[in-house]
Design an enzyme around this catalytic site. Structure first.
Site, PDB file in Angstrom:
ATOM      1  N   THR A 197      39.001  35.855  52.278  1.00 34.36           N
ATOM      2  CA  THR A 197      38.792  37.040  51.442  1.00 34.36           C
ATOM      3  C   THR A 197      39.815  38.128  51.788  1.00 34.36           C
ATOM      4  O   THR A 197      40.308  38.826  50.916  1.00 34.36           O
ATOM      5  CB  THR A 197      37.351  37.565  51.616  1.00 34.36           C
ATOM      6  OG1 THR A 197      36.447  36.456  51.439  1.00 34.36           O
ATOM      7  CG2 THR A 197      37.002  38.623  50.609  1.00 34.36           C
ATOM      8  N   ARG A 239      31.087  30.467  56.724  1.00 34.23           N
ATOM      9  CA  ARG A 239      30.266  31.482  56.067  1.00 34.23           C
ATOM     10  C   ARG A 239      28.780  31.197  56.235  1.00 34.23           C
ATOM     11  O   ARG A 239      28.323  30.083  55.966  1.00 34.23           O
ATOM     12  CB  ARG A 239      30.610  31.544  54.578  1.00 34.23           C
ATOM     13  CG  ARG A 239      31.960  32.179  54.337  1.00 34.23           C
ATOM     14  CD  ARG A 239      32.444  31.942  52.940  1.00 34.23           C
ATOM     15  NE  ARG A 239      33.853  32.350  52.850  1.00 34.23           N
ATOM     16  CZ  ARG A 239      34.286  33.420  52.195  1.00 34.23           C
ATOM     17  NH1 ARG A 239      33.450  34.169  51.524  1.00 34.23           N
ATOM     18  NH2 ARG A 239      35.564  33.727  52.191  1.00 34.23           N
ATOM     19  N   THR A 273      32.410  43.871  34.784  1.00 32.80           N
ATOM     20  CA  THR A 273      31.250  43.031  35.078  1.00 32.80           C
ATOM     21  C   THR A 273      29.968  43.795  34.774  1.00 32.80           C
ATOM     22  O   THR A 273      29.935  45.025  34.821  1.00 32.80           O
ATOM     23  CB  THR A 273      31.226  42.590  36.557  1.00 32.80           C
ATOM     24  OG1 THR A 273      30.127  41.695  36.760  1.00 32.80           O
ATOM     25  CG2 THR A 273      31.055  43.769  37.494  1.00 32.80           C
ATOM     26  N   SER A 310      38.532  46.033  45.995  1.00 33.36           N
ATOM     27  CA  SER A 310      37.261  46.185  46.705  1.00 33.36           C
ATOM     28  C   SER A 310      37.345  45.917  48.198  1.00 33.36           C
ATOM     29  O   SER A 310      36.426  46.275  48.920  1.00 33.36           O
ATOM     30  CB  SER A 310      36.216  45.277  46.089  1.00 33.36           C
ATOM     31  OG  SER A 310      36.500  43.935  46.406  1.00 33.36           O
ATOM     32  N   THR A 336      26.664  28.048  27.530  1.00 33.02           N
ATOM     33  CA  THR A 336      25.493  28.732  26.985  1.00 33.02           C
ATOM     34  C   THR A 336      25.601  30.246  27.187  1.00 33.02           C
ATOM     35  O   THR A 336      26.013  30.704  28.252  1.00 33.02           O
ATOM     36  CB  THR A 336      24.225  28.192  27.683  1.00 33.02           C
ATOM     37  OG1 THR A 336      24.163  26.791  27.426  1.00 33.02           O
ATOM     38  CG2 THR A 336      22.965  28.860  27.185  1.00 33.02           C
ATOM     39  N   SER A 380      51.427  39.715  38.103  1.00 30.31           N
ATOM     40  CA  SER A 380      50.150  39.864  38.773  1.00 30.31           C
ATOM     41  C   SER A 380      50.312  40.664  40.063  1.00 30.31           C
ATOM     42  O   SER A 380      51.168  40.346  40.898  1.00 30.31           O
ATOM     43  CB  SER A 380      49.616  38.451  39.070  1.00 30.31           C
ATOM     44  OG  SER A 380      48.394  38.506  39.745  1.00 30.31           O
ATOM     45  N   LYS A 412      27.596  44.199  38.918  1.00 27.97           N
ATOM     46  CA  LYS A 412      27.721  45.077  40.077  1.00 27.97           C
ATOM     47  C   LYS A 412      27.026  46.411  39.765  1.00 27.97           C
ATOM     48  O   LYS A 412      25.809  46.446  39.775  1.00 27.97           O
ATOM     49  CB  LYS A 412      29.191  45.156  40.486  1.00 27.97           C
ATOM     50  CG  LYS A 412      29.629  43.773  41.047  1.00 27.97           C
ATOM     51  CD  LYS A 412      31.075  43.597  41.387  1.00 27.97           C
ATOM     52  CE  LYS A 412      31.308  42.166  41.906  1.00 27.97           C
ATOM     53  NZ  LYS A 412      32.720  41.777  42.015  1.00 27.97           N
TER      54      LYS A 412
HETATM   55  C1  LIG Z   1      33.299  40.369  41.685  1.00 26.15           C
HETATM   56  C2  LIG Z   1      34.638  40.444  41.005  1.00 26.15           C
HETATM   57  C3  LIG Z   1      34.886  39.763  39.807  1.00 26.15           C
HETATM   58  C4  LIG Z   1      33.907  38.794  39.253  1.00 26.15           C
HETATM   59  O1  LIG Z   1      32.825  39.418  38.668  1.00 26.15           O
HETATM   60  P1  LIG Z   1      31.418  38.652  38.642  1.00 26.15           P
HETATM   61  O2  LIG Z   1      30.683  39.279  37.545  1.00 26.15           O
HETATM   62  O3  LIG Z   1      30.813  38.835  39.992  1.00 26.15           O
HETATM   63  O4  LIG Z   1      31.726  37.204  38.394  1.00 26.15           O
HETATM   64  C5  LIG Z   1      36.078  39.991  39.147  1.00 26.15           C
HETATM   65  N1  LIG Z   1      37.014  40.820  39.654  1.00 26.15           N
HETATM   66  C6  LIG Z   1      36.828  41.459  40.825  1.00 26.15           C
HETATM   67  C7  LIG Z   1      37.897  42.358  41.329  1.00 26.15           C
HETATM   68  C8  LIG Z   1      35.654  41.279  41.542  1.00 26.15           C
HETATM   69  O5  LIG Z   1      35.481  41.881  42.719  1.00 26.15           O
END
Ligand SMILES: *Cc1c(COP(=O)(O)O)cnc(C)c1O
Length: 404
Positions: free
Chosen positions: A362, A21, A244, A188, A277, A136, A247
Site C-alpha cells: 500500500t 495482512r 465513491t 489517502s 448486476t 497517470s 466512504k
Molecule cells: C477506496 C478508493 C477507490 C475505490 O473505491 P471503492 O468504492 O472503495 O471501491 C478508488 N480510488 C481511491 C483513491 C480509493 O482510495
C-alpha cells in the site's frame, strides 16, 4: 502438484517481511460509531475505530438508514439484474441525477464500487479512443493503475503532484493523440492534496482531458460536499469526476460524472458496467439520502475539521511526529513493518484503539505508518486517549532505542 505448498511458500514470505495482512473482526455498533464490538481474542470487547473511511459517520445516520429501510420495504433487496436487463431501478436513475447535480455536470453513471468505476472508465477510454495516451500521477490508486493496464493504451507516469513534469511529458507527445490526465484530489496515504488549478491549466494547454478521482474528498470538501473540484471552483473544467459512495457517504458503490456523451460512451462500451448486476435499489436510495443531506448540512464537515485540528495540535504538544498535510488524514510514520504491526497490536490489545498498520505494498517499504482519520463522532476524550496511548508507547520505544 502441491498447490497449497505453493500458496503457503508465498504467504510465508509475506509473514517473514511483516507484511502479512491480518483483519480485525468487528461488529459495527449502529448509533455508537466509532465504537465497535470486537470478535478477536486479543482485543477488548469494545474498541474505538480510528481508521474508518466512513469519515463522517454517515453509515449510521438516521436519514440514511431510514432511506435504506424504506427502499427495502418498497423494492425488496436486490436489483434483479444488470442495468441492461431489468436491473435499472428508479432509485439508480434518481441517484445519478443527484450525483450529476453534486458535481455540476449534466450526467453521471453508477458502478458497483469506486474500484470498478475507475477500472471500467479508464480501460474503456484508453482502449476505445484511437491512439490514446494516459498520463497517470505516480501515486495513483490501484484501481486506476489496473484500468490503465487493462486498456493497453500507452501510459506515461508523471511525477506525483508535479504540473511541470506533466507539462513536459504532454509536450513530448504527438499533438493529435487523445490525451487523458488521470489524478486524485486527496491522496489517502500521505493525505496530500493535488495542485488542481495548475494541473487543469497544463492539461487545457495541451488539449488533454482531465480524469479526477475525488474518492477521499466527496462529502468532505466544498460547500455541498462536491469535493476539492467544487471547493476550488474547478469542477466545470474537469472532464470526468470519479467518486465513491462507500466512504464519506457511508454506503457502497462508485460513479463517474461528466458530459452526456462521455457517460453514454462508458455506459455503452464498459464491460465493468454492462455485465454486472446493478447495486441494490436500497443502497442507491441510502446513498442519495446521504448525498442530499451533506449538500446542505455543514455540521459534520465542521466538526470533523475541528477534531482533526485538535488531534494534530495534541500530537504536536507531545512531540509525536505526524506527516503535515492539508487534509483530514493524519499519518504517523513508523518506518518499519514489524514495529508498525506491533504498535497497532498493542494499541488494540491494551487500549481498545483500532488503527490498521499501513504496510507495503500500500505504501513503499520503509514508509510504514499508522493512519488516523478522526471524525465528527470521535469525542475530545477519545482523542485524549489515543494521544496519551501513543505518548506512552513513544516513550517506551525511545527507551528501548537508548538501551539497545
Ligand atoms: C477506496 C478508493 C477507490 C475505490 O473505491 P471503492 O468504492 O472503495 O471501491 C478508488 N480510488 C481511491 C483513491 C480509493 O482510495
Amino acid at each position: 502438484m502441491d498447490f497449497d505448498a505453493m500458496f503457503n511458500a508465498q504467504l510465508g514470505a509475506l509473514k517473514e517481511e511483516g507484511n502479512y495482512r491480518i483483519f480485525a473482526e468487528l461488529e459495527r455498533r449502529c448509533g455508537q460509531f466509532p465504537r465497535a464490538k470486537s470478535h478477536d481474542d486479543d482485543a477488548p470487547d469494545e474498541v474505538t475505530v480510528w481508521c474508518s473511511n466512513d469519515y463522517l459517520g454517515m453509515g449510521q445516520h438516521p436519514v440514511v438508514r431510514q432511506a435504506m429501510k424504506d427502499a427495502i420495504d418498497s423494492c425488496g433487496t436486490g436489483a434483479g439484474g444488470t442495468r441492461n436487463i431489468s436491473g435499472t431501478n428508479h432509485h439508480h436513475v434518481a441517484l445519478e441525477r443527484e450525483l450529476a447535480d453534486l458535481h455540476g455536470k449534466e450526467d453521471a453513471l453508477l458502478f458497483t464500487s469506486g474500484y470498478v468505476s475507475n477500472w471500467a472508465a479508464l480501460s474503456t477510454l484508453g482502449s476505445r479512443l484511437p491512439d490514446a495516451v494516459i498520463l497517470s500521477d505516480a501515486l495513483n490508486h490501484a484501481s486506476m493503475i489496473e484500468g490503465i493496464r487493462h486498456s493497453r493504451a500507452q501510459k506515461v507516469i508523471w511525477k506525483h503532484n508535479d504540473p511541470e513534469d506533466l507539462d513536459r511529458k504532454l509536450a513530448a507527445l504527438p499533438a493529435n493523440a487523445p490525451k487523458i490526465v488521470a489524478f486524485e484530489s486527496v491522496y489517502s496515504m500521505d493525505g496530500d492534496i493535488c495542485p488542481m488549478a495548475e494541473i487543469v491549466e497544463v492539461a487545457e494547454k495541451h488539449g488533454a482531458m482531465t480524469y479526477l478521482d475525488e474518492v477521499h474528498a466527496v462529502g468532505l470538501y466544498g460547500p455541498r460536499g462536491g469535493g476539492l473540484s467544487e471547493r476550488e471552483g474547478l469542477a466545470d473544467r474537469i472532464t470526468l469526476i470519479e467518486g465513491t459512495l462507500g466512504k464519506a457517504f457511508g454506503c457502497m458503490g462508485g460513479y463517474i460524472a461528466g458530459s452526456p456523451a462521455l457517460c453514454d460512451f462508458i455506459r455503452s462500451f464498459a464491460s465493468g458496467f454492462i455485465f454486472t448486476t446493478a447495486l441494490p435499489p436500497a443502497v442507491a436510495a441510502a446513498a442519495q439520502a446521504s448525498i442530499a443531506h451533506l449538500k446542505v448540512s455543514q455540521i459534520e464537515r465542521a466538526q470533523q475539521r475541528r477534531q482533526v485540528a485538535r488531534m494534530r495540535a495534541m500530537l504536536d504538544a507531545r512531540g509525536i511526529p505526524h506527516m503535515e498535510n492539508p487534509s483530514h488524514i493524519i499519518p504517523v510514520p513508523i518506518k518499519d513493518p514489524v514495529k508498525c504491526r506491533m504498535l497497532a497490536d498493542i494499541l488494540m490489545r491494551d487500549y481498545g484503539i483500532y488503527v490498521q498498520p499501513i504496510n507495503y505494498p500500500t505504501v513503499p517499504k520503509g514508509t510504514e505508518r499508522l493512519r488516523f482519520t478522526p471524525g465528527p463522532l470521535h469525542t475530545d476524550a477519545d482523542i485524549d486517549r489515543v494521544v496519551e496511548a501513543l505518548d506512552v508507547l513513544w516513550k517506551q520505544c525511545a527507551i528501548a532505542h537508548a538501551v539497545a
